[in-house]
Design an enzyme around this catalytic site. Structure first.
Site, PDB file in Angstrom:
ATOM      1  N   THR A 199       0.952  -1.124  -0.123  1.00  0.00           N
ATOM      2  CA  THR A 199      -0.058  -0.407  -0.653  1.00  0.00           C
ATOM      3  C   THR A 199       0.904   1.533   0.023  1.00  0.00           C
ATOM      4  O   THR A 199       1.778   1.112   0.544  1.00  0.00           O
ATOM      5  CB  THR A 199      -1.224  -0.150   1.542  1.00  0.00           C
ATOM      6  OG1 THR A 199      -1.821   1.294   1.119  1.00  0.00           O
ATOM      7  CG2 THR A 199      -0.403   0.124   2.796  1.00  0.00           C
ATOM      8  N   HIS A 204      -6.262   1.205   6.169  1.00  0.00           N
ATOM      9  CA  HIS A 204      -7.842   2.064   6.885  1.00  0.00           C
ATOM     10  C   HIS A 204      -9.111  -0.222   6.632  1.00  0.00           C
ATOM     11  O   HIS A 204      -7.736  -0.930   6.984  1.00  0.00           O
ATOM     12  CB  HIS A 204      -8.674   2.871   5.779  1.00  0.00           C
ATOM     13  CG  HIS A 204      -8.736   2.193   4.794  1.00  0.00           C
ATOM     14  ND1 HIS A 204      -9.939   1.326   3.750  1.00  0.00           N
ATOM     15  CD2 HIS A 204      -8.475   2.920   3.432  1.00  0.00           C
ATOM     16  CE1 HIS A 204      -9.222   1.350   2.699  1.00  0.00           C
ATOM     17  NE2 HIS A 204      -8.255   2.084   2.488  1.00  0.00           N
ATOM     18  N   HIS A 207      -8.847  -2.499   4.263  1.00  0.00           N
ATOM     19  CA  HIS A 207      -7.127  -2.400   4.099  1.00  0.00           C
ATOM     20  C   HIS A 207      -7.032  -4.038   5.685  1.00  0.00           C
ATOM     21  O   HIS A 207      -7.210  -5.105   4.742  1.00  0.00           O
ATOM     22  CB  HIS A 207      -6.245  -2.021   4.436  1.00  0.00           C
ATOM     23  CG  HIS A 207      -5.847  -0.896   3.137  1.00  0.00           C
ATOM     24  ND1 HIS A 207      -5.569   0.118   4.050  1.00  0.00           N
ATOM     25  CD2 HIS A 207      -6.405  -1.005   2.156  1.00  0.00           C
ATOM     26  CE1 HIS A 207      -5.122   0.800   3.099  1.00  0.00           C
ATOM     27  NE2 HIS A 207      -5.669  -0.335   1.338  1.00  0.00           N
ATOM     28  N   GLY A 292      -6.147  -6.133  -4.178  1.00  0.00           N
ATOM     29  CA  GLY A 292      -7.092  -5.564  -4.278  1.00  0.00           C
ATOM     30  C   GLY A 292      -7.996  -4.610  -5.334  1.00  0.00           C
ATOM     31  O   GLY A 292      -7.864  -4.522  -6.048  1.00  0.00           O
ATOM     32  N   ARG A 293      -8.277  -3.939  -4.481  1.00  0.00           N
ATOM     33  CA  ARG A 293     -10.041  -2.792  -5.593  1.00  0.00           C
ATOM     34  C   ARG A 293      -8.584  -1.622  -6.383  1.00  0.00           C
ATOM     35  O   ARG A 293      -7.813  -1.400  -5.721  1.00  0.00           O
ATOM     36  CB  ARG A 293     -10.778  -2.047  -4.873  1.00  0.00           C
ATOM     37  CG  ARG A 293     -11.270  -1.026  -5.917  1.00  0.00           C
ATOM     38  CD  ARG A 293     -12.023  -0.230  -5.233  1.00  0.00           C
ATOM     39  NE  ARG A 293     -12.636   0.601  -5.410  1.00  0.00           N
ATOM     40  CZ  ARG A 293     -11.853   2.562  -5.499  1.00  0.00           C
ATOM     41  NH1 ARG A 293     -10.885   2.190  -4.838  1.00  0.00           N
ATOM     42  NH2 ARG A 293     -12.571   2.859  -5.635  1.00  0.00           N
ATOM     43  N   ASP A 294      -8.741  -1.567  -7.371  1.00  0.00           N
ATOM     44  CA  ASP A 294      -8.041  -0.444  -8.033  1.00  0.00           C
ATOM     45  C   ASP A 294      -6.651  -0.935  -7.628  1.00  0.00           C
ATOM     46  O   ASP A 294      -5.824   0.699  -7.260  1.00  0.00           O
ATOM     47  CB  ASP A 294      -8.672   1.044  -7.893  1.00  0.00           C
ATOM     48  CG  ASP A 294      -7.392   1.793  -9.337  1.00  0.00           C
ATOM     49  OD1 ASP A 294      -6.951   0.947  -9.707  1.00  0.00           O
ATOM     50  OD2 ASP A 294      -8.039   3.071  -9.217  1.00  0.00           O
ATOM     51  N   HIS A 295      -5.686  -1.574  -7.384  1.00  0.00           N
ATOM     52  CA  HIS A 295      -4.377  -2.102  -6.870  1.00  0.00           C
ATOM     53  C   HIS A 295      -3.097  -0.836  -7.748  1.00  0.00           C
ATOM     54  O   HIS A 295      -3.255  -1.246  -9.187  1.00  0.00           O
ATOM     55  CB  HIS A 295      -4.167  -3.215  -7.183  1.00  0.00           C
ATOM     56  CG  HIS A 295      -2.793  -3.254  -6.496  1.00  0.00           C
ATOM     57  ND1 HIS A 295      -2.409  -3.993  -5.568  1.00  0.00           N
ATOM     58  CD2 HIS A 295      -1.382  -2.751  -7.151  1.00  0.00           C
ATOM     59  CE1 HIS A 295      -0.905  -4.052  -4.960  1.00  0.00           C
ATOM     60  NE2 HIS A 295      -0.711  -3.283  -6.159  1.00  0.00           N
TER      61      HIS A 295
END
Length: 392
Positions: A199, A204, A207, A292-295
């Site tokens: 990240t 958050h 995560h 994950g989303r939109d890595h």
């Protein structure tokens, strides 16, 4: 070679080490005043270090034209090995012209300090627009990765490198765990399956949720936040690291989690960078990698799950690391817990979506993220960093 024969093999089979030996260092230093110099920007310094410590194995230096061309067009090195991001040292024509192919080049950081050596084997021009469209899927100058690409020099310098000396990280020396050390650490802990997490944002609860879901199925979690060059509006690395420390102290099983820094620079290349991040974590010894989303995405340049779909373009044996793909996690107001659409019965209006971007926006407005966004201790740390008054 890898220091942990029981773990996943490094990409290409061997863990590269391009840190000069004491004898090599003494020889390079004796020539320092006589070598032609090239000054590196922050990203090039990160790339130099990542090559030297083996994080970019099998690369032993900055890419030659054959490796570069095939990486840009096919996501492979010249030998066919999967590789998705070009690792190049670009300079302008005036710098490149007098440099002798076959000779040694002194590499300095932005402060003019001698930090590395390049054995220059090739100089070549390249097409920036082609690289942008292939690697970033756009030639829009507003894309941060494309912006960097268009500002850099027009000539790539290729050849093996040596890092003069591995220095402790100025901010996070205790978390500077290079690939040989991380592999040994995993072996010492008895972990045979390790999932890596990347990240550039403060952690958050979305995560935390996907990390713990992954941890249910493997021996250990390797938290590996990126601390190299990022966009100006990203949260500073020291703040992000402190958030991780706070979260680990209160909410994670310490015997099953390891925290270390990833000294790489961020490219914001979305799907291609997801592959790249996975291969880097493979070199660190991870067997699995969370996607994950939109890595590695930015703005609206990539589809929500494009970074997951790209893994289907390669045979699992080619990558050698298992992607763990997660839906977009959210806080479900009906069940009062974190969930995804796979596990929650909620309607869209009952879902509080979390993202690093939303947290940054709230902080800039002077708002403290609510418990559905961040753990209170993390929210308080972010607020302090942004000089927001924390309610007592």
């Amino acid at each position: 070679m890898s220091h942990n024969p029981d773990a996943i093999a490094p990409h290409g089979g061997q863990l590269v080490n391009r840190i000069a030996t004491p004898e090599q260092r003494a020889e390079f230093l004796s020539k320092a005043d006589f070598l032609p110099r090239v000054q590196l920007d922050d990203r090039a310094v990160s790339d130099l270090e990542m090559i030297a410590i083996g994080a970019f194995s099998p690369l032993t230096g900055f890419m030659n034209q054959e490796d570069y061309d095939r990486t840009v067009t096919e996501m492979r090195l010249a030998n066919g090995l999967v590789w998705s991001i070009p690792i190049t040292l670009s300079v302008n024509e005036e710098v490149a012209s007098p440099l002798p192919e076959g000779g040694l080049i002194r590499l300095d950081n932005s402060r003019g300090e001698f930090i590395g050596v390049l054995q220059l084997t090739q100089k070549y021009h390249y097409d920036k627009t082609r690289e942008a469209r292939n690697v970033y899927r756009t030639d829009d100058v507003n894309h941060p990765g494309v912006q960097v690409l268009y500002k850099q020099g027009t000539v790539n310098l290729a050849g093996d490198i040596w890092l003069l000396q591995r220095e402790p990280h100025p901010q996070f020396p205790t978390y500077q765990i290079d690939p040989a050390a991380s592999r040994q650490m995993f072996k010492d802990k008895g972990w045979k399956t390790i999932v890596g997490f990347q990240t550039r944002n403060p952690i958050h609860r979305a995560h935390e949720y996907i990390q713990k879901c992954a941890l249910e199925t493997v021996d250990g979690l390797f938290l590996h936040p990126l601390v190299g060059a990022t966009k100006e509006d990203d949260i500073a690395a020291d703040v992000r690291m402190r958030c991780y420390e706070i979260l680990l102290e209160h909410y994670y099983p310490l015997d099953r989690v390891a925290l270390a820094i990833n000294p790489a620079a961020m490219r914001y290349a979305g799907p291609r960078e997801a592959i790249f991040h996975a291969l880097v974590r493979k070199n660190y010894g991870c067997t699995h990698f969370i996607v994950g989303r939109d890595h590695a995405g930015v703005g609206d340049y990539y589809g929500t799950y494009d970074a997951q779909y790209i893994f289907e373009e390669f045979a699992p044996t080619e990558l050698g690391i298992v992607p763990m793909k997660f839906e977009h996690a959210f806080y479900c107001t009906r069940t009062k817990q974190m969930a995804t659409s796979k596990t929650s019965p909620s309607r869209p209006e009952e879902r509080i979506h979390l993202s690093g971007t939303k947290v940054r926006e709230m902080l800039r407005r002077g708002e403290l993220p609510p418990p559905e966004f961040s753990r209170p201790e993390v929210a308080a740390e972010l607020a302090r960093a942004m000089r927001i008054e924390v309610p007592v």
